[in-house]
Design an enzyme around this catalytic site. Structure first.
Site, short mmCIF file in Angstrom:
data_model
loop_
_atom_site.label_atom_id
_atom_site.label_comp_id
_atom_site.label_asym_id
_atom_site.label_seq_id
_atom_site.Cartn_x
_atom_site.Cartn_y
_atom_site.Cartn_z
N TRP A 19 -2.17 47.63 -37.88
CA TRP A 19 -3.05 47.25 -36.77
C TRP A 19 -2.37 47.26 -35.40
O TRP A 19 -2.86 46.61 -34.47
CB TRP A 19 -3.65 45.85 -37.01
CG TRP A 19 -4.75 45.86 -38.00
CD1 TRP A 19 -4.76 45.28 -39.24
CD2 TRP A 19 -6.03 46.48 -37.85
NE1 TRP A 19 -5.94 45.52 -39.87
CE2 TRP A 19 -6.75 46.25 -39.04
CE3 TRP A 19 -6.62 47.24 -36.84
CZ2 TRP A 19 -8.04 46.74 -39.23
CZ3 TRP A 19 -7.90 47.72 -37.03
CH2 TRP A 19 -8.59 47.46 -38.22
N ILE A 20 -1.30 47.98 -35.26
CA ILE A 20 -0.55 47.88 -34.00
C ILE A 20 -1.27 48.65 -32.88
O ILE A 20 -1.48 49.85 -32.96
CB ILE A 20 0.89 48.41 -34.20
CG1 ILE A 20 1.55 47.69 -35.39
CG2 ILE A 20 1.70 48.22 -32.93
CD1 ILE A 20 1.48 46.17 -35.35
N LEU A 99 3.71 35.07 -28.74
CA LEU A 99 2.42 34.79 -29.39
C LEU A 99 1.63 33.72 -28.64
O LEU A 99 0.40 33.80 -28.54
CB LEU A 99 2.64 34.31 -30.83
CG LEU A 99 3.06 35.40 -31.82
CD1 LEU A 99 3.41 34.78 -33.17
CD2 LEU A 99 1.95 36.44 -31.98
N ARG A 103 -2.08 34.61 -27.51
CA ARG A 103 -3.21 33.83 -28.07
C ARG A 103 -4.02 33.19 -26.95
O ARG A 103 -5.26 33.19 -26.99
CB ARG A 103 -2.67 32.75 -29.01
CG ARG A 103 -2.22 33.36 -30.30
CD ARG A 103 -1.52 32.43 -31.21
NE ARG A 103 -1.17 33.16 -32.43
CZ ARG A 103 -0.30 32.77 -33.32
NH1 ARG A 103 0.34 31.62 -33.17
NH2 ARG A 103 -0.06 33.51 -34.38
N GLU A 223 -4.22 38.39 -33.29
CA GLU A 223 -3.29 37.37 -32.76
C GLU A 223 -3.31 36.11 -33.62
O GLU A 223 -3.04 35.01 -33.14
CB GLU A 223 -3.58 37.02 -31.29
CG GLU A 223 -3.49 38.19 -30.33
CD GLU A 223 -2.11 38.80 -30.26
OE1 GLU A 223 -1.14 38.16 -30.70
OE2 GLU A 223 -2.01 39.94 -29.78
N THR A 225 -5.56 34.58 -37.27
CA THR A 225 -6.96 34.28 -37.57
C THR A 225 -7.32 32.84 -37.16
O THR A 225 -6.45 32.02 -36.89
CB THR A 225 -7.25 34.44 -39.07
OG1 THR A 225 -6.48 33.48 -39.78
CG2 THR A 225 -6.92 35.84 -39.56
N PHE A 243 1.72 25.33 -43.89
CA PHE A 243 1.97 26.75 -44.15
C PHE A 243 3.45 27.09 -44.29
O PHE A 243 3.78 28.22 -44.61
CB PHE A 243 1.34 27.64 -43.07
CG PHE A 243 1.70 27.28 -41.65
CD1 PHE A 243 0.94 26.35 -40.95
CD2 PHE A 243 2.77 27.87 -41.03
CE1 PHE A 243 1.26 26.02 -39.65
CE2 PHE A 243 3.09 27.54 -39.72
CZ PHE A 243 2.34 26.61 -39.04
C1 LIG Z 1 -8.29 45.11 -33.66
C2 LIG Z 1 -6.97 44.54 -34.09
C3 LIG Z 1 -5.84 44.69 -33.30
C4 LIG Z 1 -4.60 44.19 -33.70
N1 LIG Z 1 -3.49 44.44 -32.94
C5 LIG Z 1 -2.27 44.06 -33.39
C6 LIG Z 1 -1.08 44.40 -32.66
O1 LIG Z 1 -1.13 45.07 -31.62
N2 LIG Z 1 0.12 43.98 -33.14
C7 LIG Z 1 0.22 43.28 -34.29
O2 LIG Z 1 1.34 42.92 -34.69
N3 LIG Z 1 -0.88 42.95 -35.01
C8 LIG Z 1 -2.12 43.32 -34.59
N4 LIG Z 1 -3.25 43.00 -35.32
C9 LIG Z 1 -3.07 42.31 -36.61
C10 LIG Z 1 -3.71 40.92 -36.62
O3 LIG Z 1 -2.91 40.00 -35.92
C11 LIG Z 1 -3.95 40.53 -38.08
O4 LIG Z 1 -4.95 41.40 -38.60
C12 LIG Z 1 -4.40 39.09 -38.19
O5 LIG Z 1 -3.37 38.19 -37.82
C13 LIG Z 1 -4.84 38.76 -39.62
O6 LIG Z 1 -3.91 39.18 -40.55
P1 LIG Z 1 -4.39 40.03 -41.80
O7 LIG Z 1 -5.31 41.11 -41.30
O8 LIG Z 1 -3.16 40.42 -42.55
O9 LIG Z 1 -5.29 39.04 -42.63
P2 LIG Z 1 -4.82 38.15 -43.88
O10 LIG Z 1 -3.57 37.41 -43.56
O11 LIG Z 1 -4.84 39.01 -45.10
O12 LIG Z 1 -6.01 37.10 -43.93
C14 LIG Z 1 -7.23 37.35 -44.61
C15 LIG Z 1 -8.02 36.04 -44.62
O13 LIG Z 1 -7.29 35.05 -45.35
C16 LIG Z 1 -7.08 33.90 -44.55
N5 LIG Z 1 -5.76 33.31 -44.82
C17 LIG Z 1 -4.58 33.96 -44.96
N6 LIG Z 1 -3.59 33.08 -45.20
C18 LIG Z 1 -4.16 31.85 -45.21
C19 LIG Z 1 -3.66 30.53 -45.42
N7 LIG Z 1 -2.36 30.27 -45.63
N8 LIG Z 1 -4.54 29.51 -45.37
C20 LIG Z 1 -5.87 29.73 -45.13
N9 LIG Z 1 -6.39 30.95 -44.94
C21 LIG Z 1 -5.56 31.99 -44.96
C22 LIG Z 1 -7.14 34.42 -43.11
O14 LIG Z 1 -7.45 33.37 -42.19
C23 LIG Z 1 -8.24 35.46 -43.22
O15 LIG Z 1 -9.49 34.85 -43.13
C24 LIG Z 1 -4.51 43.48 -34.91
C25 LIG Z 1 -5.65 43.31 -35.71
C26 LIG Z 1 -6.87 43.82 -35.31
C27 LIG Z 1 -8.07 43.61 -36.20
#
Ligand SMILES: Cc1cc2nc3c(=O)[nH]c(=O)nc-3n(C[C@H](O)[C@H](O)[C@H](O)COP(=O)(O)OP(=O)(O)OC[C@H]3O[C@@H](n4cnc5c(N)ncnc54)[C@H](O)[C@@H]3O)c2cc1C
Length: 244
Positions: A19-20, A99, A103, A223, A225, A243
């Site tokens: 997702w970078i 961050l 955020r 940034e 969830t 966490f």
């Molecule tokens: C459009 C877009 C742009 C982005 N740009 C960047 C970027 O430039 N650089 C970068 O580094 N990243 C980027 N990201 C990544 C983004 O930060 C992550 O997608 C986001 O932090 C969620 O991580 P994940 O997708 O791995 O979800 P997951 O971690 O797989 O989470 C899936 C679900 O499980 C829940 N969950 C996970 N762990 C827990 C827990 N311990 N307790 C409760 N609930 C939990 C989450 O809240 C979520 O609802 C981008 C994402 C998007 C969609």
């Protein structure tokens, strides 16, 4: 998890980053990786186009924030000289400073997204006639418009107060997490009400509201969830980490 292993004056990076933003076309990336020797997170400047082992796949078919191209980066034994290591970034705490500001910036973005959706929905409701009257004259539409402006006003008050705290050097990680969680969740409610006010036209891109509706989904997730922001706030108010 991306790892960094030191080999003399060179670092060897391995892992993946999904997702970078802008990765498919940019020349240089900052890669955060965990040093296997001391388990600390460090930052590295990597030349995207000339470094062997570095590759990017463009993520296709996004429905939100389509203006930004996102990439999936793969690092396979990528060698980076020590001079490309960010000398001031030596722990996750240093990364967290970045961050905190990103955020907090998303809290502003989501407030702007909600404002855009509100303004489009208000205008539409004043122009759309049903039963010979603008739908803005109906009580249930006014109720939605009032709820939207209430969400926006609360979000604006929060982020302006946090701007004051930032100027005083008092903005904490938990403050930024709180405003990111609050403003993006209120934005999500607000864009859904805007989409509702537009009826069928709420799902057509020509009327703008559908774009705000989709973009909010990215703001809500990236940034960190909503749930992760709340865990940061939860840790600050209880003194207990859920966490780590
Ligand atoms: C459009 C877009 C742009 C982005 N740009 C960047 C970027 O430039 N650089 C970068 O580094 N990243 C980027 N990201 C990544 C983004 O930060 C992550 O997608 C986001 O932090 C969620 O991580 P994940 O997708 O791995 O979800 P997951 O971690 O797989 O989470 C899936 C679900 O499980 C829940 N969950 C996970 N762990 C827990 C827990 N311990 N307790 C409760 N609930 C939990 C989450 O809240 C979520 O609802 C981008 C994402 C998007 C969609």
């Amino acid at each position: 998890m991306t790892t960094a292993k030191r080999d003399g004056d060179t670092w060897i990076l391995n892992g993946e980053k999904r997702w970078i933003g802008n990765a498919p076309w940019c020349d240089v990336s900052i890669i955060w990786a965990r040093d296997v020797a001391d388990n600390q997170v460090k930052g590295f400047i990597v030349e995207n186009k000339t470094t062997p082992g570095f590759s990017v796949d463009k993520i296709e078919n996004k429905v939100a924030l389509k203006v930004v191209q996102n990439g999936h980066i793969t690092l396979k034994d990528v060698r980076v000289p020590e001079e490309n290591r960010l000398q001031g970034g030596n722990s996750f705490r240093d990364t967290a400073r970045v961050l905190k500001m990103t955020r907090y910036a998303v809290a502003w973005m989501s407030t702007g997204c909600a404002m855009g959706a509100y303004e489009a929905a208000l205008k539409y409701s004043q122009e759309r006639l049903q039963f010979g009257k603008p739908i803005a004259s109906f009580q249930l539409i006014q109720d939605l418009l009032a709820r939207m402006i209430e969400n926006i006003t609360a979000s604006q008050c929060l982020i302006v107060r946090q701007a004051q705290l930032h100027a005083e050097g008092k903005l904490s990680d938990a403050h930024a997490a709180l405003s990111k969680a609050f403003c993006t969740s209120k934005c999500r409610e607000t864009v859904a009400w805007a989409r509702e006010i537009l009826g069928g036209n709420g799902i057509v891109a020509d009327y703008k509201v559908a774009r705000f509706f989709n973009d909010c989904e990215a703001l809500y997730t990236y940034e960190g969830t909503f749930q992760m922001q709340n865990l940061i706030v939860g840790k600050a108010i209880t003194g207990l980490s859920a966490f780590l």
